[in-house]
Write an enzyme that holds these catalytic residues in place. Sequence first.
Site, PDB file in Angstrom:
ATOM      1  N   GLY B 319       0.965  -1.121   0.002  1.00  0.00           N
ATOM      2  CA  GLY B 319       0.025  -0.050   0.075  1.00  0.00           C
ATOM      3  C   GLY B 319       0.801   1.248  -0.087  1.00  0.00           C
ATOM      4  N   TRP B 322       2.334   1.726  -3.487  1.00  0.00           N
ATOM      5  CA  TRP B 322       1.410   1.966  -4.445  1.00  0.00           C
ATOM      6  C   TRP B 322       1.259   3.658  -4.471  1.00  0.00           C
ATOM      7  CZ3 TRP B 322      -2.750   5.638  -3.816  1.00  0.00           C
ATOM      8  CH2 TRP B 322      -3.707   5.728  -4.848  1.00  0.00           C
ATOM      9  N   HIS B 323       1.620   4.449  -3.401  1.00  0.00           N
ATOM     10  CA  HIS B 323       1.502   5.840  -3.179  1.00  0.00           C
ATOM     11  C   HIS B 323       2.806   6.405  -4.100  1.00  0.00           C
ATOM     12  CE1 HIS B 323      -1.200   4.970  -0.153  1.00  0.00           C
ATOM     13  NE2 HIS B 323      -1.795   6.386  -0.217  1.00  0.00           N
ATOM     14  N   GLY B 324       3.699   5.855  -4.160  1.00  0.00           N
ATOM     15  CA  GLY B 324       4.905   6.388  -4.832  1.00  0.00           C
ATOM     16  C   GLY B 324       5.995   5.464  -5.135  1.00  0.00           C
ATOM     17  N   PHE B 475       0.341  10.006  -7.599  1.00  0.00           N
ATOM     18  CA  PHE B 475       0.208   8.699  -7.141  1.00  0.00           C
ATOM     19  C   PHE B 475      -0.771   7.959  -8.333  1.00  0.00           C
ATOM     20  CE2 PHE B 475      -0.065  10.592  -2.800  1.00  0.00           C
ATOM     21  CZ  PHE B 475       1.201  10.827  -2.581  1.00  0.00           C
TER      22      PHE B 475
END
Lengths: 296, 475
Positions: B319, B322-324, B475
Amino acid sequence: MSDVRRALIWLVALVAIVIAGDHILAWVLRKVVVRSQFRYSRLYRGGNSADVIVLGDSRGLAFYAPAIEELTGLRALNLSYNSMSPRIAEAILLDYVEHNRPPRMVVIEVTSAIVSGALTSELRTYASLSPRLAALYAERYPIAAVAGRMFRLFPLNSELFLAVLHYMRQTDQDWIRRETMAPAVRTRPRNHWRLAPFLDNVEALARMVGLLHQRGIEVRLVIAPYGPSNVPVNVAGFADLIARRVQAPVWNYAGAVADPEDFADQVHLNERGGRVFLRMLQRDGAFGMTRPPARF
Amino acid sequence: MLFNSLPFLAFLPIFMTFYWATSGRARLWVMLVGSLFFYAWWDWRFLSLLLFSSLVDYSLGILLEDERHEAMRRRLIVISVAINLGLLGFFKYFNFFVQSAADVSSALGLHPTYNALKIVLPVGISFYVFKTMSYTIDVYRRTQKAERDLLRFTTFVVFFPELVAGPIVRASRLLPQLARDHPFSYERMVSGLTLVASGYVRKVAIADSIAPLVDIRFAHPEAHNAWSLLIGVYLYAFQIYCDFSGYSNIAIGLARVLGFDFGINFDRPYFSRSFGEFWTRWHISLSSWLRDYLYISLGGNRGGTWRTFRNLMVTMLLGGLWHGASWTFVAWGGLHGLYLVTQRLIGPAYQRVIRALRVPTVVSNAFLMLLVFHLTCFGWVFFRAHSFSNAFDVLSGIAAMRGASLADVDNKWRILKCAVLIAVMLGFEAASFLRDRQRAPEFSPALRLAFVAACAWVVLIFGTFSGNNFIYFQF
């Protein structure tokens, strides 16, 4: 009643309330602006009788008004503000002499000639009180100027308005940075940078000096000290250029203060440094009047 | 196109006019063309990627539904996931993985030569890839019927309010809504515009006003004292919250005006008393996606304590990623994984202590809220920092209490303005908590009118009109 009709009534009511509220709130807040003790509120309220006016960007705040008064016995008003270019300072100066008793001396921190004029955006808060500031704002931000005419609250949307509220009941003339340079900033390697003035700023300086000479007001063009490892490499040439273009001497103190404890960062003196610097100016006769008070 | 831009304010009424003037398939075409135009405003070249992604998952969805052999269905779902993750991996993570591999090789004494590619990250790819991937997984699990109308499916993928920064509205929620016309509703319009107005206040007045204060502190932490850095961290917690919840509110509100129900994406997360609760209140569409498609797929909490902990850690690490494409995001995810594991380990003991000491519930709740908020802020340092050394500079600046004087903090007025706006927002959130508990009726249209007008005044006088991007666009 159909949903569409009710929605239309709701939307029309919303627009009406937003516009009415905008006008009423703006009217009230403009009254607040004028009553504040903030420097430009004092300027446009009028009735000031300062002997010494200081103009400049954030470096102009080193001319700490309470210290000037202690040292010289003259009444001082510092009108400097972050990012104030000479073009804006010119408008401020002209407005000052229109609304107040003219000063005996105007001190201008001339490295503000390298500032592009970002403060214009902030000064929209006073645009309704100054056609000069309004014109500068419209020239730089034409769309926002139109928005400001449609929504009266919008011109109040600025850092200066927050300052207005902060200085509602207290003077802003003791505003100067008091911290000392952080250790990491102190130990930065020497910065080899150059002062690059904007031509229109130099022309504004020349106009200001010409006007002040014409009215018999003393002018001091000064370069305040830079941090020990941040003195511009071309500062002497810059001072010569300004002196030649403006036809007035420039008092260059760029490298005059060497103690890092006297700086808040590599560009700005703190209160202690400001006092050291002002004592130097006093010692060198910068605050000495060579002419009698001007008559108007 | 940004929600907080003049082109969008011009686009919206034109779109609305065509939308309400049409019905049935013509309306779907309006939604599709309008959404593609909205996306193309940023970069029209990436429309092909968007349409490719839609076409692939549309086709695979039908194949998955029609296929009877489980082995073949498994192959199809693997193809779908591989294509979706492949797109995401190439555009978002290619350089990150190449750089990381090169760093590891260098650490081992090898010095490989490599060339990073100049890859433009397509806006919204993380969101629409997750959306289409969840669709095919649901069809594979036979919890979702395959959509056989290409127009409707493509509209589901590209629908503009949620296209570029979520919320991730799943097929099971949105496709049935796209199958019918939504007549204009006065109540929906009023409640939708109320949400939109609150979203603009959060974004334009709060998040964008905070942004420069945070930027300067993280850019030069060495030039700021401990108080200044601490304030910067607190402000960032609210910047990211207001930025993203503001975007979500605008998206959900616009959809509501158009007749669609997207659910909620943020539910007062900073009032959470545990990290489990936090993740049911923060970016709900993503956290529920990770729960349903990753955590549960890994086994969830079915395999005993340690497997549960492993699954939590894996879910939160991914997770974070996923943000960066940065290890700082992975660290942020890992921290939240640790928080969740620790909470499960010591939570019961804490409850026993609280009961034994007879600590009033209100005191215990307040303590837990503060604890969760501060640990969340600690995590945000890694989320915001551009590198680990940057994060450690900020944290060490705070811990060292260097030059700790509140009087020396820069931009006091701007900070004060932001603090007041944040306090008002939290006041509204706290009041809404009480209203929810008392099951109070909905606000009347007249009250909503006053609220929207007040939002407009707040935006006019406190808004920052620099056209800042929404943080979650990256993102």
